[in-house]
Write a protein that holds these residues in place. Structure first.
Motif, PDB file in Angstrom:
ATOM      1  N   TRP A 256       0.923  -1.215   0.102  1.00 26.34           N
ATOM      2  CA  TRP A 256       0.082   0.026  -0.001  1.00 26.34           C
ATOM      3  C   TRP A 256       0.932   1.369  -0.003  1.00 26.34           C
ATOM      4  N   ILE A 257       1.809   1.246   0.693  1.00 25.82           N
ATOM      5  CA  ILE A 257       2.751   2.292   0.927  1.00 25.82           C
ATOM      6  C   ILE A 257       3.255   3.047  -0.345  1.00 25.82           C
ATOM      7  N   PRO A 258       4.009   1.922  -1.202  1.00 26.00           N
ATOM      8  CA  PRO A 258       4.552   2.357  -2.511  1.00 26.00           C
ATOM      9  C   PRO A 258       3.319   2.608  -3.625  1.00 26.00           C
ATOM     10  N   ALA A 259       2.196   2.063  -3.327  1.00 34.14           N
ATOM     11  CA  ALA A 259       1.132   1.895  -4.440  1.00 34.14           C
ATOM     12  C   ALA A 259       0.760   3.283  -4.313  1.00 34.14           C
ATOM     13  N   THR A 260       0.454   4.049  -3.201  1.00 33.48           N
ATOM     14  CA  THR A 260      -0.157   5.513  -2.912  1.00 33.48           C
ATOM     15  C   THR A 260       0.806   6.271  -3.624  1.00 33.48           C
ATOM     16  N   HIS A 261       2.079   6.236  -3.696  1.00 28.38           N
ATOM     17  CA  HIS A 261       3.084   7.074  -4.144  1.00 28.38           C
ATOM     18  C   HIS A 261       3.205   6.893  -5.726  1.00 28.38           C
ATOM     19  N   SER A 264      -2.115   8.460  -8.785  1.00 25.37           N
ATOM     20  CA  SER A 264      -3.091   8.814  -7.676  1.00 25.37           C
ATOM     21  C   SER A 264      -4.444   8.724  -8.041  1.00 25.37           C
ATOM     22  N   TYR A 265      -4.831   8.464  -9.456  1.00 28.36           N
ATOM     23  CA  TYR A 265      -6.213   8.360  -9.811  1.00 28.36           C
ATOM     24  C   TYR A 265      -6.424   6.944  -9.669  1.00 28.36           C
ATOM     25  N   TRP A 266      -5.349   5.845  -9.812  1.00 30.38           N
ATOM     26  CA  TRP A 266      -5.895   4.320  -9.425  1.00 30.38           C
ATOM     27  C   TRP A 266      -6.076   4.443  -7.803  1.00 30.38           C
ATOM     28  N   THR A 267      -5.191   5.060  -7.067  1.00 39.74           N
ATOM     29  CA  THR A 267      -5.393   5.129  -5.684  1.00 39.74           C
ATOM     30  C   THR A 267      -6.773   5.518  -5.293  1.00 39.74           C
ATOM     31  N   GLN A 268      -7.257   6.663  -6.003  1.00 39.13           N
ATOM     32  CA  GLN A 268      -8.503   7.233  -5.625  1.00 39.13           C
ATOM     33  C   GLN A 268      -9.542   6.299  -6.069  1.00 39.13           C
ATOM     34  N   SER A 269      -9.467   5.741  -6.995  1.00 36.16           N
ATOM     35  CA  SER A 269     -10.481   4.751  -7.721  1.00 36.16           C
ATOM     36  C   SER A 269     -10.613   3.630  -6.878  1.00 36.16           C
ATOM     37  N   TRP A 270      -9.404   3.117  -6.456  1.00 39.67           N
ATOM     38  CA  TRP A 270      -9.580   1.822  -5.317  1.00 39.67           C
ATOM     39  C   TRP A 270     -10.292   2.237  -3.989  1.00 39.67           C
TER      40      TRP A 270
END
Length: 577
Positions: A256-261, A264-270
């Protein structure tokens, strides 16, 4: 202990635990998982979407955040993408991408089968699970009794109707079931080997979350906590739970930590998908889910009800409660889902299989014989139906069935594969031989009914794969449509021109990517547009760009099996949106 044994509802003699041949069990499991897994096109939608995320990870480097080309696919976690992409990387050059992408299904199935078997075996050996001690002896020893329950649980898993197709798809569903099965095994293992149980529990919880986000992780997290609540063997191992939680948190955060960096559009969609997944219970949605569960969980759910009733004074015992806790938490999540689907139903399969096995020693012989007859009649009918449909496709009789099939397979010219025909005949012969064995030999082993159900479902699936797979490929594959579209694009695309989409669904987008490598931009200045619409929308003029003389239609096509679904390749003036 004697008073406990007298109150048990289980009644069984040693003859009831006659060992099921290991080769027969292994062979049935292999036939079940291998049939229909290879030598076919990806099915829409989940199957081809899973493959598209794997290929995108390999070619575009989107390992942390699954995507279908340029489309952020935030409905699942990255686990299936990781494992599938690694399999393609290692075995793709030898087997081909399509075949290699399905190798992880063997892993997920093995995890599910082994975890259910060993978890049920461990609880089946415990003192509280043993059948009533007979006055003159003859009751089964704990190991034989546990093995019989484990065999029955695995066979009931194989006999569960709703998971059959999903176990052969490159989607998150077989993976999330495998991780939940490992959670079940860990809860049974932690009582006698706490370190092993705690470590595998942490890995399994993290695996569930990384496979399907909160819908996959929440029910196993809650089920684990509930399983440790009642006093008993699990409660005495409560001090090992923080280790499991630490392992799970470390593995999840490592992603999760590297994924959020990253994107950002994917993280918000997730985040949006996971939050939007839940809602307050609604009567219509809950009623629809319960209706669907009656077939999805067949034949285990009636046996689960029997087990809960028969073992009602033992619900918090270590052979009942771990599976029941996972079942209850998964069922509660079902009612709080905005749109219940198979991804939630599959979270009920593993605990149902184990609990259903616990009901068998409590049933009277007449009831078990009735279940045997039902399995024989049901799966003999499905086998006959598979053959009847094949005859209708090839020879046009019965005419009514032939017309119904033809409506969904317009333009299909059926081939005859003599190898497939001979294998289908062999499967039918084995099923008939099994029926003859059951009613001529009249075995006393308690797994006799479950072997009929599992074998009948496997035989039906084998017949469908051998006789119907070409028809299904024709009806569900975008191979031909993708090739036509790619050829038109190659002919008409201009230097510097890009391609975008209008109304294109994830399954269709994934299909065009998988078959022809077509990737669609989100740049609104692109002048080539692939539009997905319907015949009705084109007819009444409600489809986008309808009647616009400035828009040039370069191609119109689709799958001949679905004449209502239309794709149009358009060239629009610069600046059109």
């Amino acid at each position: 202990m004697p008073s406990m044994m007298r109150s048990t509802p289980a009644r069984l003699t040693e003859l009831g635990t006659t060992k099921l041949p290991r080769l027969a069990l292994l062979g049935l499991a292999l036939v079940y998982v291998v049939a229909g897994l290879f030598m076919r096109d990806p099915w829409k939608t989940d199957d081809v979407v899973g493959l598209a995320t794997m290929l995108t990870a390999l070619h575009e480097g989107t390992w942390l955040q699954p995507q279908i080309g340029h489309l952020a696919y935030a409905q699942d976690g990255p686990m299936v993408t990781w494992v599938g992409a690694i399999a393609i990387k290692l075995f793709g050059p030898l087997l081909g991408d399509f075949t290699a992408s399905r190798l992880p299904n063997l892993l997920w199935f093995a995890m599910s089968a082994c975890s259910v078997w060993y978890g049920t075996y461990l609880v089946g050996r415990r003192a509280e699970a043993q059948p009533l001690a007979l006055p003159f002896g003859g009751e089964p020893p704990p190991r034989a009794y546990g093995r019989m329950l484990a065999d029955a649980a695995l066979l009931l898993l194989l006999a569960t109707v709703g998971i059959l197709q999903h176990m052969h798809e490159t989607s998150a569903l077989p993976a999330v079931m495998a991780w939940q099965a490992l959670v079940f095994y860990s809860l049974t293992r932690i009582t006698d080997k706490p370190l092993t149980g705690a470590l595998t529990l942490g890995v399994a919880i993290a695996g569930s979350f990384l496979t399907r986000g909160w819908p996959g992780g929440l029910p196993v997290m809650a089920g684990t906590l509930v399983a440790f609540m009642p006093p008993g063997a699990l409660r005495r191992r409560l001090h090992w739970l923080p280790l499991a939680a630490l392992v799970a948190a470390a593995l999840i955060l490592a992603w999760w930590i590297p994924a959020t960096h990253g994107n950002s559009y994917w993280t918000q969609s997730w985040k949006a998908w996971n939050l939007g997944f839940y809602a307050w219970p609604e009567f219509n949605a809950s009623g629809r889910a319960l209706r669907d569960l009656t077939w999805f969980l067949w034949p285990t759910w009636p046996l689960v009800l029997v087990a809960v009733w028969q073992w009602r004074t033992w619900l918090f015992a270590s052979h009942i409660w771990p599976a029941l806790a996972l079942l209850v938490c998964a069922l509660l999540q079902l009612f709080f889902a905005a749109d219940p689907d198979d991804g939630l139903y599959i979270m009920l399969v593993v605990p149902c299989a184990s609990l259903a096995a616990m009901s068998l020693p409590t049933l009277r012989r007449g009831v078990i014989n009735t279940l045997d007859w039902f399995a024989v009649m049901c799966f003999s009918l499905t086998a006959v139906t598979a053959w009847l449909g094949w005859v209708a496709v090839l020879f046009g009789v019965p005419a009514g069935i032939s017309r119904n099939i033809a409506r969904h397979t317009a333009g299909y010219v059926p081939p005859i594969s003599w190898i497939a025909l001979l294998l289908a005949a062999a499967i039918t012969g084995i099923w008939v031989a099994l029926i003859v064995w059951r009613f001529r030999v009249r075995p006393t082993a308690l797994w006799r009914g479950t072997i009929l159900s599992a074998s009948g479902l496997a035989a039906t699936w084998g017949l469908l794969v051998l006789l119907w797979q070409p028809v299904v490929d024709y009806a569900r594959s975008y191979r031909t449509a993708s090739a036509e579209l790619a050829a038109v694009i190659q002919t008409n695309i201009r230097p510097g021109e890009c391609l975008r989409s209008d109304g294109l669904g994830p399954g269709q987008r994934a299909s065009f990517l998988v078959f022809q490598g077509l990737n669609f931009s989100y740049d609104l200045t692109c002048t080539l547009v692939l539009q997905q619409t319907t015949r009705k929308a084109l007819g009444n003029g409600t489809a986008a760009y309808s009647g616009d003389k400035n828009v040039q239609e370069l191609w119109r096509g689709g799958r001949r099996a679905d004449p209502n679904e239309i794709f149009r390749l358009l060239r629009v003036p610069a600046g059109y949106q």
